[in-house]
Design an enzyme around this catalytic site. Structure first.
Site, PDB file in Angstrom:
ATOM      1  N   ARG A  18       0.823  -1.221   0.000  1.00 13.30           N
ATOM      2  CA  ARG A  18       0.000   0.000   0.000  1.00 13.30           C
ATOM      3  C   ARG A  18       0.855   1.268   0.000  1.00 13.30           C
ATOM      4  O   ARG A  18       1.855   1.363   0.676  1.00 13.30           O
ATOM      5  CB  ARG A  18      -0.910   0.024   1.230  1.00 13.30           C
ATOM      6  CG  ARG A  18      -1.540   1.398   1.446  1.00 13.30           C
ATOM      7  CD  ARG A  18      -2.674   1.385   2.427  1.00 13.30           C
ATOM      8  NE  ARG A  18      -2.283   0.875   3.723  1.00 13.30           N
ATOM      9  CZ  ARG A  18      -3.155   0.603   4.678  1.00 13.30           C
ATOM     10  NH1 ARG A  18      -4.444   0.785   4.482  1.00 13.30           N
ATOM     11  NH2 ARG A  18      -2.735   0.131   5.835  1.00 13.30           N
ATOM     12  N   ARG A  35       2.906   3.923   5.006  1.00 14.21           N
ATOM     13  CA  ARG A  35       2.651   4.145   6.431  1.00 14.21           C
ATOM     14  C   ARG A  35       3.699   3.442   7.271  1.00 14.21           C
ATOM     15  O   ARG A  35       4.069   2.309   6.966  1.00 14.21           O
ATOM     16  CB  ARG A  35       1.250   3.607   6.778  1.00 14.21           C
ATOM     17  CG  ARG A  35       0.159   4.636   6.557  1.00 14.21           C
ATOM     18  CD  ARG A  35      -1.230   4.051   6.639  1.00 14.21           C
ATOM     19  NE  ARG A  35      -1.493   3.203   7.792  1.00 14.21           N
ATOM     20  CZ  ARG A  35      -2.688   2.681   8.055  1.00 14.21           C
ATOM     21  NH1 ARG A  35      -3.721   2.940   7.270  1.00 14.21           N
ATOM     22  NH2 ARG A  35      -2.864   1.905   9.102  1.00 14.21           N
TER      23      ARG A  35
END
Ligand code: AP5
Ligand code: ZN
Length: 227
Positions: A127, A172
């Protein structure tokens, strides 16, 4: 309309939340996004949450309940909202029900995105996100238009740009295999029991989120119109 988007890390809450937001015209409230904004701004809450989040732990109930309590008082929440990543503990669930009851409201639907743990590592580790908007991409399943790969097939970081703004994407700090183990343990231990609380109220709708994004979206849409 008070909806809860429910599911493990990587289930697709952040993928489908914005689409429900567009469809119904009610805001998506992601406690994860709000906490990441607090970390970026280094507010008191952000300083407390930073290390816990990076390790994949849960931020204290007091903090997140406070954030949600303030947020749902805002004008754009008047006609309802979509909760993403909240509630996550029974304590938070009770606090939410109480806040809503004070306004004569209650949770109308819990959309459970069901996915086996085994597929989540690939989703999480691939991601990339656009921090400002919360939009998420995936190197394999939803690459940004700008993505280029090197000779090993790895994405070139500089080529990872947001489709809409052209701004750089980022990964992240908690999207690692190690932090995911802890996030999943928290999900199964603390969060899944919440379903038992809502099931007797007949509001839980389960969606098979272990299929292509379009297929998940079709099922999410169906669950929205199902009584
Ligand atoms: P939060 O931001 O809520 O993270 P999370 O719950 O771990 O969920 P994710 O954002 O990882 O998953 P998602 O379901 O949104 O997946 P996405 O759609 O992006 O919370 C982060 C942290 O903040 C917590 O660990 C905690 O520390 C703290 N926190 C937040 N709320 C809290 C609370 N209430 N109480 C205490 N602490 C709290 O999809 C993932 C990837 O997969 C993307 O790349 C996407 O493109 C891809 N993808 C999506 N669907 C598919 C599909 N069908 N097929 C293939 N790929 C797909
Ligand atoms: Zn998310």
């Amino acid at each position: 309309n008070i909806l809860i988007l429910f599911g493990p890390p990587g289930a697709g809450k952040g993928t489908h939340g914005p689409k429900i937001e567009d469809l119904l015209g009610i805001p998506q409230l992601s406690t994860g996004d709000m906490l990441r904004a607090a970390v970026a701004a280094q507010t008191e809450v952000g300083k407390k949450a930073q290390a816990i989040m990076k390790a994949g732990g849960l931020v204290s109930d007091d903090i997140v309940v406070g954030i949600i309590r303030d947020r749902i008082k805002e004008d754009d929440c008047k006609f309802g909202f979509i909760l993403d990543g909240f509630p996550r503990t029974l304590e938070q669930t009770k606090a939410l029900d109480k806040m809503l009851a004070e306004e004569g409201a209650c949770v109308t639907k819990v959309i459970e995105l069901q996915v086996p743990d085994e597929v989540l590592e690939e989703r999480i580790c691939g991601r990339w996100i656009h921090k400002k908007s919360g939009r998420s991409y995936h190197v394999k399943f939803a690459p940004p238009k700008s993505m280029k790969t090197d000779s090993n097939g790895k994405p070139v970081a500089e080529s990872m740009l947001d489709d809409e703004t052209g701004e750089p994407l980022m990964q992240r700090p908690d999207d690692t295999a190690t932090a995911l183990v802890k996030r999943l343990a928290g999900y199964h231990g603390e969060t899944v029991p919440i379903l038992k609380h809502y099931e007797p109220k007949g509001v839980v709708k389960t969606v098979n989120a272990n299929q292509k994004m379009d297929g998940v979206w079709t099922e999410v849409l169906a669950s929205l119109s199902r009584k």
